[in-house]
Design a protein around this motif. Structure first.
Motif: not given
Length: 166
Positions: A40-47, A97-99
């Protein structure tokens, strides 16, 4: 010698990997949950970093998000629930990866639309120009003779032109 260099480079690529920013105190005791958290952490962008996942980022906000992901997983949330929670809290920008819905369709499709519209515009401009430029008409015998006289050129049977004339 070449084999040794190739083997060294292969060994180096196996050893040198991007370092994950996950700290030892963040790791969950359950390996299954930790694996889920890492995925999951790989799928989330650092802001803060914006082009790194929170798994790779050393930013304090990324650490907070990693801890939040692990907290939600420990609470029993599914992967989809964790992602939905973070999107509700931070917006869709948090996803690497946005929807494909809503305004994102416009953002994903805009470059292609610009290419299609530009190609259509070039085609229309070409067609208009081709319609306004008349076809080259053959010169009449009188026009050819007048042109030769003006240019000072003669056909093969005529006398050579005076080379002193400029």
């Amino acid at each position: 010698m070449r084999a040794a260099i190739a083997l060294s480079l292969l060994a180096l690529t196996l050893v040198v990997r991007p370092a994950a920013a996950v700290q030892p105190d963040e790791i969950l005791p359950d390996p299954v949950q930790e694996t889920r958290a890492r995925e999951l952490s790989k799928e989330l962008r650092c802001m803060v970093c914006q082009n790194q996942s929170i798994d790779d980022s050393d930013a304090p906000l990324a650490r907070d998000l990693r801890l939040l992901v692990r907290e939600r997983i420990t609470a029993g949330d599914t992967d989809r629930e964790v992602l939905d929670y973070l999107v509700a809290r931070y917006g869709e920008f948090v996803l690497m990866r946005p929807t494909w819905h809503g305004a994102n369709v416009l953002l994903w499709g805009a470059p292609f639309a610009v290419l299609v519209i530009g190609g259509f515009g070039l085609w229309v401009a070409y067609r208009r120009r081709a319609a306004t430029v008349p076809a080259a008409a053959a010169l009449s015998a009188e026009e050819e003779a007048r042109l030769r006289d003006v240019l000072g050129t003669h056909s093969a049977g005529d006398a050579p032109a005076d080379v002193t004339k400029v």
